[in-house]
Write a protein that holds these residues in place. Structure first.
Motif, PDB file in Angstrom:
ATOM      1  N   SER A  60      41.916  50.280  42.537  1.00  0.00           N
ATOM      2  CA  SER A  60      41.757  49.065  43.264  1.00  0.00           C
ATOM      3  C   SER A  60      42.924  48.336  43.533  1.00  0.00           C
ATOM      4  O   SER A  60      43.708  48.075  42.634  1.00  0.00           O
ATOM      5  N   THR A  61      42.966  47.499  44.532  1.00  0.00           N
ATOM      6  CA  THR A  61      43.948  46.608  44.866  1.00  0.00           C
ATOM      7  C   THR A  61      43.612  45.063  45.040  1.00  0.00           C
ATOM      8  O   THR A  61      44.266  44.173  45.581  1.00  0.00           O
ATOM      9  N   MET A  62      42.278  45.034  44.526  1.00  0.00           N
ATOM     10  CA  MET A  62      41.850  43.549  44.206  1.00  0.00           C
ATOM     11  C   MET A  62      42.687  42.595  43.503  1.00  0.00           C
ATOM     12  O   MET A  62      42.930  42.907  42.520  1.00  0.00           O
ATOM     13  N   GLU A 109      39.540  41.465  38.764  1.00  0.00           N
ATOM     14  CA  GLU A 109      40.195  42.422  37.983  1.00  0.00           C
ATOM     15  C   GLU A 109      41.504  41.925  37.602  1.00  0.00           C
ATOM     16  O   GLU A 109      42.126  42.055  36.584  1.00  0.00           O
ATOM     17  N   ARG A 110      42.011  41.205  38.705  1.00  0.00           N
ATOM     18  CA  ARG A 110      43.258  40.688  38.393  1.00  0.00           C
ATOM     19  C   ARG A 110      43.188  39.176  38.824  1.00  0.00           C
ATOM     20  O   ARG A 110      42.687  38.793  39.913  1.00  0.00           O
ATOM     21  N   LEU A 111      43.786  38.192  37.985  1.00  0.00           N
ATOM     22  CA  LEU A 111      43.740  36.762  38.356  1.00  0.00           C
ATOM     23  C   LEU A 111      44.689  35.849  38.316  1.00  0.00           C
ATOM     24  O   LEU A 111      45.497  36.110  37.111  1.00  0.00           O
ATOM     25  N   LEU A 112      45.293  35.329  39.240  1.00  0.00           N
ATOM     26  CA  LEU A 112      46.257  34.461  39.004  1.00  0.00           C
ATOM     27  C   LEU A 112      45.752  32.925  39.298  1.00  0.00           C
ATOM     28  O   LEU A 112      44.874  32.640  40.089  1.00  0.00           O
ATOM     29  N   VAL A 113      45.950  32.000  38.249  1.00  0.00           N
ATOM     30  CA  VAL A 113      45.354  30.735  38.271  1.00  0.00           C
ATOM     31  C   VAL A 113      46.579  29.743  38.571  1.00  0.00           C
ATOM     32  O   VAL A 113      47.478  29.745  37.841  1.00  0.00           O
ATOM     33  N   VAL A 114      46.317  29.009  39.492  1.00  0.00           N
ATOM     34  CA  VAL A 114      47.264  27.948  39.627  1.00  0.00           C
ATOM     35  C   VAL A 114      46.588  26.558  39.701  1.00  0.00           C
ATOM     36  O   VAL A 114      45.569  26.444  40.467  1.00  0.00           O
ATOM     37  N   VAL A 115      46.681  25.595  38.925  1.00  0.00           N
ATOM     38  CA  VAL A 115      46.219  24.318  38.639  1.00  0.00           C
ATOM     39  C   VAL A 115      46.868  23.226  38.296  1.00  0.00           C
ATOM     40  O   VAL A 115      47.768  23.421  37.651  1.00  0.00           O
ATOM     41  N   LEU A 142      35.469  38.502  29.433  1.00  0.00           N
ATOM     42  CA  LEU A 142      36.514  38.807  30.576  1.00  0.00           C
ATOM     43  C   LEU A 142      37.347  40.116  30.174  1.00  0.00           C
ATOM     44  O   LEU A 142      38.391  40.292  30.544  1.00  0.00           O
ATOM     45  N   GLU A 143      36.596  40.883  29.206  1.00  0.00           N
ATOM     46  CA  GLU A 143      37.637  42.084  28.844  1.00  0.00           C
ATOM     47  C   GLU A 143      37.992  43.018  30.168  1.00  0.00           C
ATOM     48  O   GLU A 143      37.295  43.309  31.153  1.00  0.00           O
ATOM     49  N   GLY A 144      39.325  43.480  30.090  1.00  0.00           N
ATOM     50  CA  GLY A 144      39.756  44.300  31.370  1.00  0.00           C
ATOM     51  C   GLY A 144      40.433  43.365  32.330  1.00  0.00           C
ATOM     52  O   GLY A 144      40.880  43.987  33.260  1.00  0.00           O
ATOM     53  N   LEU A 145      40.171  42.066  32.188  1.00  0.00           N
ATOM     54  CA  LEU A 145      41.011  41.078  33.393  1.00  0.00           C
ATOM     55  C   LEU A 145      42.500  40.994  33.069  1.00  0.00           C
ATOM     56  O   LEU A 145      42.542  40.856  31.808  1.00  0.00           O
ATOM     57  N   LYS A 146      43.143  41.094  33.836  1.00  0.00           N
ATOM     58  CA  LYS A 146      44.447  41.002  33.817  1.00  0.00           C
ATOM     59  C   LYS A 146      44.855  39.346  34.585  1.00  0.00           C
ATOM     60  O   LYS A 146      44.379  39.127  35.623  1.00  0.00           O
ATOM     61  N   PHE A 147      45.546  38.484  33.757  1.00  0.00           N
ATOM     62  CA  PHE A 147      45.668  37.427  34.211  1.00  0.00           C
ATOM     63  C   PHE A 147      47.010  36.448  34.078  1.00  0.00           C
ATOM     64  O   PHE A 147      47.724  36.930  33.130  1.00  0.00           O
ATOM     65  N   ALA A 148      47.501  35.399  34.899  1.00  0.00           N
ATOM     66  CA  ALA A 148      48.576  34.728  34.564  1.00  0.00           C
ATOM     67  C   ALA A 148      48.269  33.261  35.139  1.00  0.00           C
ATOM     68  O   ALA A 148      47.628  33.176  36.160  1.00  0.00           O
ATOM     69  N   VAL A 149      48.893  32.514  34.462  1.00  0.00           N
ATOM     70  CA  VAL A 149      48.472  30.918  34.783  1.00  0.00           C
ATOM     71  C   VAL A 149      49.829  30.149  35.127  1.00  0.00           C
ATOM     72  O   VAL A 149      50.602  30.382  34.508  1.00  0.00           O
TER      73      VAL A 149
END
Length: 599
Positions: A60-62, A109-115, A142-149
């Motif tokens: 997945s590339t989402m 699946e992958r999450l970038l947060v800008v706030v 949110l197990e399995g989620l990759k994130f950065a803030v």
């Protein structure tokens, strides 16, 4: 050696396929079998080279880029992240927190947060409901989620980037995997934000099965528009000053200016609700005092051929205290009192101590011997532009932009203080001079497309500036929607900003209602929120008729007081109760019918 019969047990074939293959092979001689073996090997090689023919499912590339933005800065960073991620082959969903519910978050699946963070550590208006979801019991696992803030804020505030910190911690608590430590951006955020984007995408690129040959799609993103001007925050336009006009009358204890700047041949475009960023210079007298206090040479060389005095005039913030500066100064000075104030147990005491103090006060109270010019410069942040709500419509005045500026002068701790940009404009700029500016677009403070929609505009003091632009625009467009202005200031006789224009529009019928509150013209102070309560029945009727509500001005006191007044009007007039009034206001925000530009 006898061959082993082909069956569905010893092969991946079905029983019928195995039987037919066995029959076909039985009719072939050795040469034919050898040719068939080569033919099948060739088919396998071709399939390996073709991504369409492969049976291995593609990774997945989402990637979801989620933003919470008050003035548009966080949204701009999110759009840049989405654009760069798409160029690397990700299928990007660009999403406002206002549009993100539990289901969409859980699917990421992958999450970038800008706030961003506003006021006293609060989330942006558009992120309030999402923040409530995340911090509450209904937040999803949110197990399995990759994130950065990435957080945006102002280091001079106590709760610097508080919303980003809260989201970062909560995503990890809910089971997400942090792929990069949170980054907090000060007011000069662009370079830091770009580095964060590149570093996070470099980590996530390992998830891609293969390099993309073309950009993946970006859903929810606005297609980049053709640039209408070469000028920007990094390359400001030198706008000629056409007019500098006092707005206060005789006897006022305030100084408010109306400035008109030329945009002729600049290519700069704006809409009502946008702001002008003014790139200021520090007060030369203050710079000289600072250099003398530090016992430095004004001509001390810095990098890129600059000298200390010139750099302090144009490049560095030399007044506002931030925690990073205090921490650096505490390390250099080793002053016990400063180190104590920076401790966790003294947070309230530090907040009180900081009131009215600036960098020069710290240097005087906690002197450091032997510091050189280059060292001092490393402790300072860049001098940020100051934003001013635009007080004109480009539709009405194509080659001009107007500003309403309250000049800041006060005294604390025995020293006179001046606002950096306001006194630059008031004391060192005259008609014919040129001021470096750029347009800061605000997507979240805009007139409705529907010219029939009623407007309720609440803007005390210089907060009234964008509503002058709104009415100019609506006049040019021939808008039929009703307009209601709430304005407040200190005194009717001296502080009724743009009085003649409001009264002209009132007489012409463009401004249908005008309610004013002059706080110091009577024994008991009266503010715009009091006028809202006085007009509760009519105000609620306008809301029910589809009115848009706009609030502009002070974020610390005025905006919360106005919000509470609106809440009380809705609760009392609509019979909604506390929770119902909260929901009503939240729905107005979601529909874009309650917009705030507060600072």
């Amino acid at each position: 050696m006898a061959s082993i019969p082909l069956t569905d047990i010893n092969s991946p074939l079905s029983a019928d396929q195995a039987r037919r293959v066995q029959q076909a092979l039985a009719d072939l001689d050795d040469a034919q079998r050898q040719w068939l073996s080569g033919y099948l090997a060739g088919l396998n090689a071709q399939a390996a080279e073709s991504p369409v023919a492969t049976q291995v499912p593609a990774a997945s590339t989402m990637l979801t880029v989620l933003y919470g933005s008050q003035t548009g800065n966080a949204e701009g960073v999110a759009e840049l992240a989405a654009e760069r991620a798409g160029a690397k082959g990700f299928e990007v969903e660009l999403l406002s927190m206002a549009d993100c519910g539990k289901k969409r978050l859980k699917a990421a699946e992958r999450l970038l947060v800008v706030v961003s963070t506003q006021g006293d550590g609060d989330p942006p208006d558009t992120a309030l409901e999402f923040h409530e979801l995340m911090m509450g019991r209904k937040a999803p696992k949110l197990e399995g989620l990759k994130f950065a803030v990435l957080g945006l804020g102002d280091a001079s505030y106590e709760h610097f980037c508080q919303t980003g910190k809260e989201f970062d911690a909560r995503l990890a608590e809910l089971g997400g995997e942090r792929i990069r430590a949170r980054v907090d951006c000060d007011v000069d955020y662009e370079d830091t934000a770009e580095r964060w984007i590149d570093e996070v995408l470099a980590v996530l690129e390992d998830d891609l099965a293969a390099p993309a040959t073309q950009s993946a799609s970006i859903s929810g993103a606005v297609a980049p528009q053709q640039a209408g001007s070469q000028y920007s925050k990094k390359n400001p336009y030198l706008a000629e000053v056409l007019t500098v006009q006092p707005l206060n009358g005789r006897g006022s204890d305030k100084q408010t200016l109306h400035l008109e700047l030329s945009l002729e041949d600049s290519g700069l475009e704006y809409l009502p609700g946008d702001a002008v960023g003014v790139v200021p210079q520090n007060d030369p007298a203050h710079i000289d005092e600072l250099i003398e206090t530090l016992k430095l040479d004004a001509e001390s060389p810095l990098d890129e051929g600059r000298v200390l005095r010139d750099a302090l005039l144009t490049d560095f913030e030399v007044t506002t205290l931030t925690r990073p500066f205090l921490q650096q100064w505490a390390e250099w000075s080793q002053a016990p009192e400063l180190r104590r104030l920076l401790g966790e147990d003294a947070r309230d005491e530090l907040r009180d101590w900081l009131q009215g103090r600036q960098i020069i006060d710290v240097i005087e109270q906690f002197p450091v011997d032997g510091i050189d010019a280059a060292q001092f410069a490393t402790a300072l942040r860049k001098l940020p532009p100051r934003l001013y709500s635009i007080a004109s419509s480009q539709l009405a005045l194509p080659d001009e932009v107007h500003l309403t500026v309250a000049v800041v002068r006060y005294e604390t701790h025995g020293r006179a203080r001046n606002g950096v940009t306001t006194t630059y404009l008031a004391d060192r700029v005259a008609p014919g001079d040129r001021v470096p500016i750029y347009i800061d677009h605000n997507k979240h403070f805009k007139l409705p497309d529907d010219d029939d929609a009623p407007l309720i505009m609440i803007g005390p003091g210089t907060g009234v500036a964008p509503f002058r632009a709104f009415l100019q625009e609506r006049e040019e467009r021939g808008a039929s929607g009703d307009n209601w202005l709430f304005f407040g200031d200190r005194h009717f006789r001296s502080d009724f900003l743009y009085q003649a224009e409001w009264l002209k529009w009132r007489q012409q019928g463009l401004l249908n209602r005008l309610d004013v509150a002059f706080s110091r013209d009577q024994a008991e102070k009266v503010y715009v929120q009091d006028r809202l309560r006085e007009q509760a029945e009519t105000l609620y009727a306008w809301l029910e008729a589809g009115a848009y509500v706009y609030v502009c001005g002070d974020a610390e006191r005025m905006a919360p007081d106005v919000h509470r007044a609106l809440h009380d009007v809705i609760r009392e007039q609509g019979g909604h109760g506390e929770a119902g009034a909260d929901d009503y206001l939240r729905r107005l925000q979601q529909e874009g019918r309650y917009q705030r530009d507060v600072y």
